[in-house]
Design a protein around this motif. Sequence first.
Motif, mmCIF file in Angstrom:
data_model
loop_
_atom_site.group_PDB
_atom_site.id
_atom_site.type_symbol
_atom_site.label_atom_id
_atom_site.label_comp_id
_atom_site.label_asym_id
_atom_site.label_seq_id
_atom_site.Cartn_x
_atom_site.Cartn_y
_atom_site.Cartn_z
ATOM 1 N N ALA A 1 0.831 -1.202 0.000
ATOM 2 C CA ALA A 1 0.000 0.000 0.000
ATOM 3 C C ALA A 1 0.870 1.259 0.000
ATOM 4 O O ALA A 1 0.577 2.228 -0.718
ATOM 5 C CB ALA A 1 -0.930 -0.012 1.209
ATOM 6 N N GLU A 2 1.942 1.255 0.781
ATOM 7 C CA GLU A 2 2.851 2.397 0.777
ATOM 8 C C GLU A 2 3.519 2.569 -0.589
ATOM 9 O O GLU A 2 3.680 3.695 -1.087
ATOM 10 C CB GLU A 2 3.908 2.214 1.863
ATOM 11 C CG GLU A 2 3.340 2.243 3.280
ATOM 12 C CD GLU A 2 4.413 1.984 4.322
ATOM 13 O OE1 GLU A 2 5.583 1.807 3.915
ATOM 14 O OE2 GLU A 2 4.088 1.960 5.526
ATOM 15 N N ALA A 3 3.900 1.447 -1.218
ATOM 16 C CA ALA A 3 4.518 1.526 -2.542
ATOM 17 C C ALA A 3 3.530 2.045 -3.581
ATOM 18 O O ALA A 3 3.880 2.837 -4.453
ATOM 19 C CB ALA A 3 5.043 0.152 -2.946
ATOM 20 N N ALA A 4 2.271 1.588 -3.494
ATOM 21 C CA ALA A 4 1.261 2.073 -4.436
ATOM 22 C C ALA A 4 1.001 3.555 -4.262
ATOM 23 O O ALA A 4 0.828 4.285 -5.245
ATOM 24 C CB ALA A 4 -0.042 1.285 -4.228
ATOM 25 N N ALA A 5 0.994 4.032 -3.018
ATOM 26 C CA ALA A 5 0.810 5.461 -2.777
ATOM 27 C C ALA A 5 1.971 6.264 -3.356
ATOM 28 O O ALA A 5 1.779 7.330 -3.949
ATOM 29 C CB ALA A 5 0.673 5.724 -1.279
ATOM 30 N N ALA A 6 3.183 5.754 -3.232
ATOM 31 C CA ALA A 6 4.343 6.452 -3.796
ATOM 32 C C ALA A 6 4.314 6.444 -5.320
ATOM 33 O O ALA A 6 4.649 7.435 -5.974
ATOM 34 C CB ALA A 6 5.638 5.820 -3.279
ATOM 35 N N MET A 7 3.894 5.324 -5.927
ATOM 36 C CA MET A 7 3.831 5.239 -7.387
ATOM 37 C C MET A 7 2.705 6.088 -7.962
ATOM 38 O O MET A 7 2.771 6.537 -9.106
ATOM 39 C CB MET A 7 3.669 3.785 -7.812
ATOM 40 C CG MET A 7 4.900 2.939 -7.610
ATOM 41 S SD MET A 7 4.695 1.242 -8.198
ATOM 42 C CE MET A 7 6.309 0.576 -7.811
ATOM 43 N N SER A 8 1.620 6.264 -7.215
ATOM 44 C CA SER A 8 0.529 7.096 -7.703
ATOM 45 C C SER A 8 0.947 8.558 -7.835
ATOM 46 O O SER A 8 0.444 9.276 -8.700
ATOM 47 C CB SER A 8 -0.671 6.980 -6.756
ATOM 48 O OG SER A 8 -0.334 7.474 -5.470
ATOM 49 N N ASP A 9 1.878 9.023 -7.017
ATOM 50 C CA ASP A 9 2.394 10.386 -7.146
ATOM 51 C C ASP A 9 3.292 10.538 -8.362
ATOM 52 O O ASP A 9 3.313 11.592 -8.993
ATOM 53 C CB ASP A 9 3.155 10.770 -5.870
ATOM 54 C CG ASP A 9 2.252 10.788 -4.649
ATOM 55 O OD1 ASP A 9 1.031 10.936 -4.832
ATOM 56 O OD2 ASP A 9 2.768 10.644 -3.524
ATOM 57 N N GLN A 10 4.037 9.496 -8.703
ATOM 58 C CA GLN A 10 4.934 9.507 -9.852
ATOM 59 C C GLN A 10 4.577 8.354 -10.783
ATOM 60 O O GLN A 10 4.996 7.212 -10.559
ATOM 61 C CB GLN A 10 6.400 9.390 -9.402
ATOM 62 C CG GLN A 10 6.885 10.531 -8.538
ATOM 63 C CD GLN A 10 6.960 11.833 -9.320
ATOM 64 O OE1 GLN A 10 7.123 11.814 -10.539
ATOM 65 N NE2 GLN A 10 6.850 12.955 -8.621
ATOM 66 N N PRO A 11 3.787 8.592 -11.839
ATOM 67 C CA PRO A 11 3.389 7.481 -12.735
ATOM 68 C C PRO A 11 4.577 6.818 -13.411
ATOM 69 O O PRO A 11 4.509 5.644 -13.758
ATOM 70 C CB PRO A 11 2.463 8.166 -13.753
ATOM 71 C CG PRO A 11 1.997 9.409 -13.069
ATOM 72 C CD PRO A 11 3.121 9.844 -12.203
ATOM 73 N N ALA A 12 5.650 7.552 -13.617
ATOM 74 C CA ALA A 12 6.816 6.942 -14.256
ATOM 75 C C ALA A 12 7.439 5.853 -13.401
ATOM 76 O O ALA A 12 8.145 4.980 -13.909
ATOM 77 C CB ALA A 12 7.855 8.015 -14.572
ATOM 78 N N ALA A 13 7.196 5.878 -12.096
ATOM 79 C CA ALA A 13 7.756 4.843 -11.218
ATOM 80 C C ALA A 13 7.192 3.469 -11.553
ATOM 81 O O ALA A 13 7.872 2.455 -11.401
ATOM 82 C CB ALA A 13 7.468 5.191 -9.754
#
Length: 334
Positions: A204-216
């Motif tokens: 969930a933490e990783a998904a939240a971080a990736m949602s801020d940066q789609p390139a991730a």
Amino acid sequence: MVEELVQTAVGLGFAGAVYFMAAARVVKQYERGVVLRLGRLRSAVREPGFTMIIPGIDRMHKVNMQIVTMPVPAQEGITRDNVTVRVDAVVYFKVVDAADAVIRVEDYRFAVSQMAQTSLRSIIGKSELDDLLSNREKLNQGLELMMDSPAIGWGVTVDRVEIKDVSLPETMKRSMARQAEATRDRRARVINADAELQASKKLAEAAAAMSDQPAALQLRLLQTVVAVAAEKNSTLVLPFPVELLRFLERSGLESKAQTELAVAEAEAARERLAQASAPAGEPTSGGPASGGPAAAEPQAAAEPQAAAEASRVEGTATEPPPVLEELPKAENLP
């Protein structure tokens, strides 16, 4: 006369030798000698070494003072929680008073053996199965106390008692095996559930971080591809993300709309150039006829401007649109 004296001396010597042989006794280092004279106990216990008794009058009993190891036969009993078990043990004891071991008990070895069996049965009835299997030290101490109290009066002391083995019925063994398996299974499931919970929190933490940066997300996909490609014994099937296909489709539509717009502008520029280059006396299709020098001057001034605009539009139409830049949407174009 001399011969009779010689014969008498020889006879006395022979009788003395026989008496000496009959009276001589040897007590070993680990033994003590208890002498009964005419059935009465002599107060002095014979120590190790050479000693003499009166043949025919004294009777000496040798008592072993070493520690005796006696196995206790397996005793079957029912525990306090109604489980039938068979328990065997071993007893370590020794004689501390040789006179009491001879006088106070007929056979101290047999007496200790019977007492050990009865004490073991008593311990089985007072204990539970779990105590017999896991708490043997306490049971051993209880057995030692139960046996040592009466053995003191026999001149015997119990050094220690050890429970050797506890035999269970086959049904009880299967039940205990199922119980242990169920316990292990429960622990494994709890650990697995805990791991899933922690993993879900991290995801969930990783998904939240990736949602801020789609390139991730694209970088993570490339890392996964690299990790899978490291194993050369597998075939890699790389699916295209739907978002990437939609982005390419939207870019193609925008490029097509921009090309059509550029072509339309080029056509309009050509028409204006044609109107500007038409003779002064001829009417144009786009408006009324114009004549005279006053009308020719604006037309002459507009010809270079129309040509430059047409060349600019044609050059724009021939250039490919950038793919990576943000393009206006097709529906918002004029």
